[in-house]
Design a protein around this motif. Structure first.
Motif, PDB file in Angstrom:
ATOM      1  N   UNK A   1       0.912  -1.216  -0.251  1.00 52.32           N
ATOM      2  CA  UNK A   1       0.057  -0.057  -0.066  1.00 52.32           C
ATOM      3  C   UNK A   1       1.014   1.204   0.223  1.00 52.32           C
ATOM      4  N   UNK A   2       0.269   2.498  -0.779  1.00 49.63           N
ATOM      5  CA  UNK A   2       1.130   3.529  -0.682  1.00 49.63           C
ATOM      6  C   UNK A   2       1.643   4.023   0.664  1.00 49.63           C
ATOM      7  N   UNK A   3       2.659   4.428   1.125  1.00 49.52           N
ATOM      8  CA  UNK A   3       3.374   5.030   2.151  1.00 49.52           C
ATOM      9  C   UNK A   3       3.748   6.563   1.966  1.00 49.52           C
ATOM     10  N   UNK A   4       4.567   6.895   0.985  1.00 49.28           N
ATOM     11  CA  UNK A   4       4.800   8.152   0.824  1.00 49.28           C
ATOM     12  C   UNK A   4       5.164   8.489  -0.550  1.00 49.28           C
ATOM     13  N   UNK A   5       5.485   9.813  -0.936  1.00 46.89           N
ATOM     14  CA  UNK A   5       5.847  10.106  -2.449  1.00 46.89           C
ATOM     15  C   UNK A   5       7.118  11.111  -2.185  1.00 46.89           C
TER      16      UNK A   5
END
Length: 331
Positions: A316-320
């Motif tokens: 799942x996305x954590x950060x960009x």
């Protein structure tokens, strides 16, 4: 006036403790909830390099000898990348907007220029003031990255069955640490599967892999006290490595593991080998490292195939983040 940054030529145990305090404070402020490296692990990363690169360190203290900022400059020794330098810089949240970061960045980029580099890259959180800080200093955004996290308790049930799904013409194998001699040549060749990895406009250069380089990379990780696991798909006809994935386990064997390379050689793509080797890796770490809680990875936003593959595995996305690049001599 901000303190004059000076290189840390002979760091002491107290210097590393001070460095850890700056890093811990910044991480708690900028990325709350993410795990903090132990002081021992941090020191190992700062002091352990191979023959392909070297690190220069800066630790800035104020008039009261309190640590306020850190910076590393990675210089590459290999011919295909000697033009490039990587900067990682951190300012303690309590000491930001006082000019320390500006002077430190200037000092580090000057050191890169003196080393003969033509480009400097650094990475910052997307959508934060750090982007404006770099943009006003002639850095240009060259690559956007998405970081993803997989909680090992949340691996979808169907993923556990994938390692047992036959892939005609291939078999799975795995090892820890340095690649076995019988696979060394073909594993070095398989590194070419990373050659078409999206790198945006980064002045990346050329990474040349041979058996010695592959072995040294594994040995550096071992000297840091970490454990490198590799799962590979092998061509059943000639026994060569067709694709592989790597995972680095923290020295404590607990917490968050870091995904390293995953690649499949072009001639072997389209058979689901990437998903196969990564599913087998997850099965293995869940069985052998029960104290691990998660796996973390990052991919270029342009690498849609790998992002989709990771999502299918449960990431799942954590950060960009954004990589910025400075061409030296422009200013």
């Amino acid at each position: 006036m901000p303190p004059n940054p000076s290189p840390l030529t002979a760091p002491t145990a107290e210097d590393f403790r001070a460095w850890h305090r700056v890093q811990s404070a910044a991480l708690a402020h900028d990325r709350p909830g993410e795990p903090v490296l132990s002081a021992t692990a941090l020191q190992a990363k700062l002091t352990t390099t191979g023959n392909r690169s070297r690190l220069l360190l800066w630790l800035v203290r104020n008039a009261n000898e309190e640590p306020v900022a850190t910076a590393t400059l990675r210089l590459f020794n290999e011919p295909g990348r000697s033009h490039l330098a990587e900067v990682r810089m951190t300012v303690h949240p309590a000491y930001r907007r006082l000019g320390t970061g500006s002077r430190l960045l200037s000092t580090v980029t000057e050191a890169a220029a003196e080393a003969g580099c033509r480009s400097v890259v650094t990475e910052v959180m997307a959508g934060t003031p750090h982007e404006g800080f770099l943009a006003t200093r002639d850095f240009q955004p060259v690559l956007r990255l998405t970081w993803q996290r997989l909680a090992l308790d949340d691996v979808p049930d169907r993923i556990h069955k994938l390692p047992d799904v036959p892939h005609p013409g291939y078999r799975l194998t795995s090892w820890e640490g340095v690649v076995p001699d019988a696979l060394a040549e073909s594993f070095a060749d398989a590194r070419r599967g990373m050659d078409d990895m999206p790198t945006g406009a980064v002045d990346f250069g050329e990474v040349r892999w041979d058996v010695d380089a592959v072995r040294e990379a594994a040995e550096v990780i071992a000297r840091r006290g970490e454990r490198l696991l590799t799962v590979a798909a092998v061509d059943a006809l000639d026994g060569s490595v067709a694709g592989y994935t790597e995972l680095v386990i923290p020295a404590e064997g607990a917490g968050t593991a870091q995904q390293y390379d995953t690649a499949v050689l072009p001639a072997h793509r389209g058979h689901g080998l990437g998903l196969w080797v990564k599913a087998e890796m997850l099965r293995r770490v869940r069985e052998e490292f029960p104290q691990l809680s998660a796996v973390q990875t990052d991919n270029a936003d342009d690498n849609r195939h790998m992002l989709a593959l990771n999502t299918a595995l449960g990431f799942r996305p954590l950060r960009r983040t954004v990589e910025y690049q400075l061409t030296l001599g422009r200013r």
